[in-house]
Design an enzyme around this catalytic site. Structure first.
Site, mmCIF file in Angstrom:
data_model
loop_
_atom_site.group_PDB
_atom_site.id
_atom_site.type_symbol
_atom_site.label_atom_id
_atom_site.label_comp_id
_atom_site.label_asym_id
_atom_site.label_seq_id
_atom_site.Cartn_x
_atom_site.Cartn_y
_atom_site.Cartn_z
ATOM 1 N N SER A 135 -3.096 -2.594 -6.157
ATOM 2 C CA SER A 135 -2.046 -1.805 -5.434
ATOM 3 C C SER A 135 -0.679 -2.797 -5.255
ATOM 4 C CB SER A 135 -2.610 -1.279 -4.128
ATOM 5 O OG SER A 135 -1.299 -0.667 -3.545
ATOM 6 N N LYS A 161 -1.159 0.523 -9.493
ATOM 7 C CA LYS A 161 -0.828 1.435 -8.484
ATOM 8 C C LYS A 161 0.560 0.893 -7.863
ATOM 9 C CE LYS A 161 -2.246 2.784 -3.659
ATOM 10 N NZ LYS A 161 -3.102 3.071 -3.266
ATOM 11 N N LYS A 163 3.466 1.100 -5.168
ATOM 12 C CA LYS A 163 4.119 1.915 -4.140
ATOM 13 C C LYS A 163 5.401 2.197 -4.248
ATOM 14 C CE LYS A 163 0.452 1.122 -1.219
ATOM 15 N NZ LYS A 163 -0.220 2.486 -0.475
ATOM 16 N N ASP A 189 1.819 5.622 -5.312
ATOM 17 C CA ASP A 189 1.486 6.074 -3.911
ATOM 18 C C ASP A 189 2.716 5.825 -2.950
ATOM 19 O OD1 ASP A 189 0.250 6.488 -1.563
ATOM 20 O OD2 ASP A 189 -0.985 4.534 -1.200
ATOM 21 N N GLU A 214 0.108 9.696 -5.364
ATOM 22 C CA GLU A 214 -0.749 9.890 -3.977
ATOM 23 C C GLU A 214 -0.057 10.079 -2.786
ATOM 24 O OE1 GLU A 214 -2.959 6.042 -3.891
ATOM 25 O OE2 GLU A 214 -3.839 6.376 -1.855
ATOM 26 N N ASP A 239 -4.802 11.262 0.000
ATOM 27 C CA ASP A 239 -5.276 9.923 0.928
ATOM 28 C C ASP A 239 -5.147 10.138 2.452
ATOM 29 O OD1 ASP A 239 -5.667 7.566 2.003
ATOM 30 O OD2 ASP A 239 -4.226 6.381 1.042
ATOM 31 N N LYS A 263 -11.651 6.598 1.165
ATOM 32 C CA LYS A 263 -11.544 5.457 2.094
ATOM 33 C C LYS A 263 -12.773 5.842 3.314
ATOM 34 C CE LYS A 263 -6.938 4.136 1.601
ATOM 35 N NZ LYS A 263 -5.587 4.063 2.254
ATOM 36 N N GLY A 291 -8.318 1.317 -0.411
ATOM 37 C CA GLY A 291 -8.486 0.231 0.047
ATOM 38 C C GLY A 291 -7.654 -0.132 1.403
HETATM 39 O O1 SMG Z 1 -6.648 -2.836 -0.079
HETATM 40 O O2 SMG Z 1 -5.517 -3.308 -1.964
HETATM 41 C C1 SMG Z 1 -5.642 -2.746 -0.724
HETATM 42 C C2 SMG Z 1 -4.560 -1.725 -0.353
HETATM 43 C C3 SMG Z 1 -4.521 -0.609 -0.834
HETATM 44 O O3 SMG Z 1 -2.435 0.602 -1.261
HETATM 45 C C4 SMG Z 1 -3.506 0.368 -0.536
HETATM 46 N N1 SMG Z 1 -3.716 0.793 0.571
HETATM 47 O O4 SMG Z 1 -2.313 3.984 1.234
HETATM 48 O O5 SMG Z 1 -3.625 3.437 -0.152
HETATM 49 C C5 SMG Z 1 -2.889 3.223 0.691
HETATM 50 C C6 SMG Z 1 -2.814 1.753 1.344
HETATM 51 C C7 SMG Z 1 -2.960 1.509 2.969
HETATM 52 C C8 SMG Z 1 -2.919 0.306 3.357
HETATM 53 S S1 SMG Z 1 -1.043 -0.013 3.449
HETATM 54 C C9 SMG Z 1 -0.995 -1.260 4.325
HETATM 55 MG MG MG Z 2 -2.642 5.631 -0.300
#
Ligand code: SMG
Ligand code: MG
Length: 370
Positions: A135, A161, A163, A189, A214, A239, A263, A291
């Site tokens: 991510s 992925k 953001k 995402d 996402e 999510d 999750k 994650g």
């Molecule tokens: O653990 O690699 C990881 C982070 C993956 O993007 C990630 N998590 O919305 O999926 C999500 C985010 C939530 C945590 S953002 C601080």
């Molecule tokens: Mg997410």
């Protein structure tokens, strides 16, 4: 087993690089760890809540409070406790799933260590290693984003992925799509940053052959996700919205989501996560493991979960060095884009006491049997 003590450890761990999402930027991971001390041995659980209530309503201090005042006393007062009985024991507390998951996982770790059985075996893992994605946070510039993504591609990650948020979407996605080999897996995402007013804009993402988008809208807004899913060709994946198996089934039946990010912390624990997986598998809905910037403690459990048959897409189960210079356990190292599922008893990893002590933000809080 009988639980004699519940320990709360609050740690601050530096990240190797800042992680920016649509809701904020973090340079470190404040993490709550729970250790249960039982008559059959100890177990650890990692709470996935972030320090601030920006990803979800739960946050570290809130989880500590709920565990301290409600969940730990319930476990300590019960005579005989198992991970399987924890959800029932905790049902008098509404919500607070991340707090519940942390303590349930610690119980499961203690119980399975005593039984000599691994998380993977207990969950029903069918693979010895899992495909990993990464991510990638919002970057200061497109050039820096491409630089970061290239590094991950070179390391072998099997899916990228990105953001996204309003103002950081089409341009970075186009640039990364161009950088990647044809057919490479790419997804985005939004962490709830859009509204249905953005529908025409989001439709432009269809040009980039994304695996999924996402959580574009706020978690309670299933209806807007239904409308978006019907209007674009990119699959919608939920999510934040998915807090129980029943909510997931509802969202699937309403066609709000065709892929689900699982999750365990968000749904109240690994037992519920397995149930959610089973419900999706039965409905032919692909799932992948999300994650929450976990340390090796949470990662070990996530990798075991991701080895279940329905996890057909690479997860946000990245290697330890994507997050931390040093991990709290033995490091998870990427091998040909995969991580090995631990085979030892319980989580299968060993917590490094010296690092727990070094990163502690305050003395351990120990809640004892009354
Ligand atoms: O653990 O690699 C990881 C982070 C993956 O993007 C990630 N998590 O919305 O999926 C999500 C985010 C939530 C945590 S953002 C601080
Ligand atoms: Mg997410």
């Amino acid at each position: 087993m009988r639980v004699d003590a519940v320990e709360l450890h609050r740690l601050a761990i530096p990240l190797v690089r800042p992680f920016e999402t649509s809701f904020g930027r973090q340079t470190g991971r404040v993490v709550l760890l729970v250790r249960v001390r039982t008559d059959v041995g100890d177990g650890w659980g990692e709470c996935v809540a972030m320090v601030d209530p920006f990803y979800s309503s739960e946050f570290v201090s809130g989880c500590e409070d709920v565990i301290r005042h409600y969940l730990a006393p319930a476990v300590l007062a019960a005579g005989d406790v198992t991970a399987e009985s924890a959800a029932g024991l905790f049902s008098f507390v509404v919500g607070h799933r991340m707090a519940k998951a942390a303590i349930e996982t610690a119980l499961l770790d203690a119980q399975l260590r005593a039984a000599g059985r691994s998380f993977g075996s207990y969950f029903g893992a069918v693979r010895a290693s899992v495909d990993c994605g990464v991510s990638v946070g919002i970057a200061p510039s497109i050039a820096q984003l491409l630089d970061e993504v290239s590094g991950y591609v070179d390391q072998g990650y099997r899916r990228i992925k990105l953001k996204i948020k309003p103002g950081w979407d089409l341009e970075p996605v186009a640039a990364v799509r161009e950088l990647l080999e044809p057919g490479a897996l790419l997804q985005v995402d939004a962490n709830t940053a859009y509204t249905l007013d953005d529908l025409d804009h989001l439709r432009e993402l269809d040009a980039f052959d994304l695996l999924l988008i996402e959580q574009p809208f706020v978690e309670e807004d299933i209806r807007s996700h239904v409308a978006l899913a019907a209007a674009i060709s990119t699959p919608v994946c939920l999510d934040e919205s998915i807090v129980t198996t029943e909510v997931a089934i509802d969202a699937i039946e309403r066609r709000a989501t065709s892929i689900i990010n699982i999750k365990a912390g968000r749904v109240g624990g690994y037992l519920e996560a397995v149930r959610l997986h089973d419900a999706c598998l039965e409905r032919n809905v692909a799932v992948w493991c999300g994650g929450m910037l976990e340390t090796g403690i949470g990662r070990a459990a996530n990798v075991a979960l991701a080895a279940l048959p329905g996890f057909t897409l690479p997860g946000d189960t990245s290697a330890s060095d994507r997050y931390f210079a040093e991990d709290l356990t033995e490091p998870f190292v990427l091998r040909d884009g995969t991580l090995d599922v631990p085979t030892g008893a319980g989580s299968g990893v060993t917590v490094r006491a010296e690092l727990v002590a070094a990163w502690a933000m305050r003395p351990v809080e120990t809640l004892l049997r009354g």
